[in-house]
Design a protein around this motif. Structure first.
Motif, PDB file in Angstrom:
ATOM      1  N   GLY A  76      45.816  35.405  52.810  1.00 31.62           N
ATOM      2  CA  GLY A  76      44.867  34.338  53.021  1.00 31.62           C
ATOM      3  C   GLY A  76      44.356  33.597  51.962  1.00 31.62           C
ATOM      4  O   GLY A  76      45.188  33.291  51.041  1.00 31.62           O
ATOM      5  N   GLU A  77      43.226  33.130  52.088  1.00 29.42           N
ATOM      6  CA  GLU A  77      42.777  32.244  50.944  1.00 29.42           C
ATOM      7  C   GLU A  77      42.493  32.807  49.720  1.00 29.42           C
ATOM      8  O   GLU A  77      42.389  34.005  49.465  1.00 29.42           O
ATOM      9  N   LEU A  78      42.816  32.276  48.559  1.00 34.44           N
ATOM     10  CA  LEU A  78      42.547  32.910  47.292  1.00 34.44           C
ATOM     11  C   LEU A  78      41.184  32.941  46.943  1.00 34.44           C
ATOM     12  O   LEU A  78      40.556  31.825  46.841  1.00 34.44           O
ATOM     13  N   ASP A  79      40.774  34.226  46.442  1.00 41.00           N
ATOM     14  CA  ASP A  79      39.317  34.366  45.972  1.00 41.00           C
ATOM     15  C   ASP A  79      39.543  33.970  44.290  1.00 41.00           C
ATOM     16  O   ASP A  79      40.221  33.928  43.747  1.00 41.00           O
ATOM     17  N   ASP A  80      37.991  34.073  43.934  1.00 37.13           N
ATOM     18  CA  ASP A  80      38.016  33.946  42.215  1.00 37.13           C
ATOM     19  C   ASP A  80      38.792  34.837  41.494  1.00 37.13           C
ATOM     20  O   ASP A  80      39.519  34.506  40.621  1.00 37.13           O
ATOM     21  N   MET A  83      42.421  33.430  41.796  1.00 33.63           N
ATOM     22  CA  MET A  83      42.544  32.409  41.041  1.00 33.63           C
ATOM     23  C   MET A  83      42.639  32.543  39.562  1.00 33.63           C
ATOM     24  O   MET A  83      43.237  32.062  38.797  1.00 33.63           O
TER      25      MET A  83
END
Length: 149
Positions: A76-80, A83
């Motif tokens: 899914g989306e890249l979290d901290d 990143m």
């Protein structure tokens, strides 16, 4: 082309360039430099920077593996954290590429400012420096109008 394939290619190509330049395998070159470290300072420098390059490649591989593991665990989306790992990969690529550029520079005998290549071409002899002053032409006396004698 994937990052891992590029990574392997960079070190592999530079290894081939070193072996072609010195006309021996990397292991043979290491043995020669170890036996007579002062015989060819350029080869010792190339080997030192090649070692830095392989260290950087290992760090890049570890960073890529950590990023792949993080991405596989949380799609899914890249979290901290993902990143941060992506930034580590980018930094590791920059370090690896910089060290690869140094090795390529050291191998290039025509590179401007490459002192290792220059000393190999001149057998380490410095250019001749004039040690006597330049002879000045003698000035002929020119009469000056209105001069007091």
């Amino acid at each position: 082309m994937s990052q891992a394939l590029e990574s392997d290619d960079v070190v592999g190509v530079i290894t081939q360039q070193i072996e072609a330049r010195y006309e021996m395998t990397l292991e043979e070159l290491r043995a020669v430099v170890k036996a007579a470290p002062g015989a060819d300072p350029g080869a010792a420098t190339v080997l030192r920077w090649y070692g830095h390059l392989t260290d950087a490649q290992d760090a890049l591989t570890r960073a890529e593996d950590a990023l792949v593991e993080e991405l596989g665990s949380a799609p899914g989306e890249l979290d901290d954290p993902a990143m941060a790992l992506a930034h580590q990969v980018n930094a590791a690529v920059a370090v690896r590429d910089g060290r690869a550029m140094v090795v390529r520079y050291l191998l290039d005998g025509t590179a401007p400012g490459n002192r290792a290549a220059w000393s190999a071409r001149t057998n380490g002899l410095a250019p001749a420096v004039r040690t006597t002053p330049v002879a000045r032409p003698t000035a002929t006396a020119v009469p000056v109008r209105g001069a007091v004698r």
